[in-house]
Design an enzyme around this catalytic site. Structure first.
Site, PDB file in Angstrom:
ATOM      1  N   LYS A   1      51.326  85.346  -7.437  1.00 45.60           N
ATOM      2  CA  LYS A   1      49.980  85.472  -8.003  1.00 45.60           C
ATOM      3  C   LYS A   1      49.707  86.957  -8.263  1.00 45.60           C
ATOM      4  CE  LYS A   1      45.549  83.227  -6.960  1.00 45.60           C
ATOM      5  NZ  LYS A   1      44.747  82.700  -5.848  1.00 45.60           N
TER       6      LYS A   1
HETATM    7  C1  E4P Z   1      41.806  81.080  -6.846  1.00 48.63           C
HETATM    8  O1  E4P Z   1      42.999  81.029  -6.843  1.00 48.63           O
HETATM    9  C2  E4P Z   1      40.983  81.742  -5.838  1.00 48.63           C
HETATM   10  O2  E4P Z   1      41.727  81.738  -4.644  1.00 48.63           O
HETATM   11  C3  E4P Z   1      39.698  81.028  -5.530  1.00 48.63           C
HETATM   12  O3  E4P Z   1      39.571  79.838  -6.264  1.00 48.63           O
HETATM   13  C4  E4P Z   1      38.503  81.893  -5.537  1.00 48.63           C
HETATM   14  O4  E4P Z   1      37.391  81.119  -5.169  1.00 48.63           O
HETATM   15  P1  E4P Z   1      36.026  81.767  -4.666  1.00 48.63           P
HETATM   16  O5  E4P Z   1      35.349  82.393  -5.827  1.00 48.63           O
HETATM   17  O6  E4P Z   1      35.252  80.596  -4.113  1.00 48.63           O
HETATM   18  O7  E4P Z   1      36.394  82.775  -3.621  1.00 48.63           O
END
Ligand code: E4P
Length: 219
Positions: free
Chosen positions: A84
């Site tokens: 990622k």
């Molecule tokens: C995506 O990969 C992120 O880990 C996540 O969905 C972020 O979510 P949040 O905005 O609730 O922290």
């Protein structure tokens, strides 16, 4: 539509996986910090063993050379790991390199359709538009999903739209209607998809009627 769980918590991953409908996992540095992960690579390796699908593990470097080195190490953890990478200039360059090396990537922190277009051009496996965080600042997150799906369809990009920052079942419903390939959700949202009060009321009534029937047959 693929369902991923957005957590680094092994118990939550097990619970979602036991449902039989889990296609993968996304983690990020905040989610790892939340549960106090000490051995990052070991922890990601455990998750990769638990689930058959793709598991996103995020780099924390922000410069091209470091992102590439860190990502190559993450890629060695397991066959189903996905690197990622944040949607920044050096991140996009690194995604291009990973793509040429056959390393799967999830381009994260996407907040605009043009960012998503660049990520697809670089060869990202997944793009992660963050719905909830846009809604948090009074901007319609769903419009971003619609725009990305349209743009990717226009040009036949293979990058999968991974709707992220999903906070409630309506987000998931809208993403499904718009054709997002994947939704990553906290365990609470996955479980909420099952719930309907009429199901509970209906089941109580069926079971009560069945009991009544059994009693009447005994008389
Ligand atoms: C995506 O990969 C992120 O880990 C996540 O969905 C972020 O979510 P949040 O905005 O609730 O922290």
């Amino acid at each position: 539509m693929k369902f991923f769980i957005d957590t680094a918590d092994l118990d939550e991953i097990k619970e979602a996986n036991d449902l039989g409908v889990l296609d993968g996992v996304t983690t990020n540095p905040s989610l790892c910090a939340k549960i106090g992960v000490r051995d990052f690579e070991g922890h990601i390796a455990k998750i990769c063993e638990m689930v058959a699908g793709d598991v996103s593990a995020e780099v924390v470097s922000t410069e091209y050379d470091e992102i590439v080195e860190e990502g190559r190490n993450i890629a060695k953890i397991a066959d189903n790991v996905v690197v990622k990478v944040p949607l920044i200039k050096d991140g996009i360059k690194a995604i291009k390199t990973f793509s040429e090396e056959g390393i799967k990537t999830n381009c994260t922190l996407c907040f605009s359709p043009t960012q998503a277009l660049i990520a697809a051009k670089a060869g990202a496996t997944y793009i992660s538009p963050f719905l909830g965080r846009l809604d948090d600042i009074s901007t319609e997150g769903m419009q971003l999903i619609r725009d990305i799906v349209t743009i990717y369809d226009n040009y036949g990009y293979e990058t999968e739209v991974l709707a992220a920052s999903i906070r409630h079942p309506m987000h998931l419903l809208e993403c499904a209607k718009e054709g997002a390939d994947v939704a990553t959700m906290p365990l609470g949202v996955i479980k909420s998809l099952l719930k309907h009060p009429l199901t509970d009321i209906g089941l109580d009534r069926f079971l009560a009627d069945w009991d009544k029937l059994q009693k009447s047959l005994e008389e």
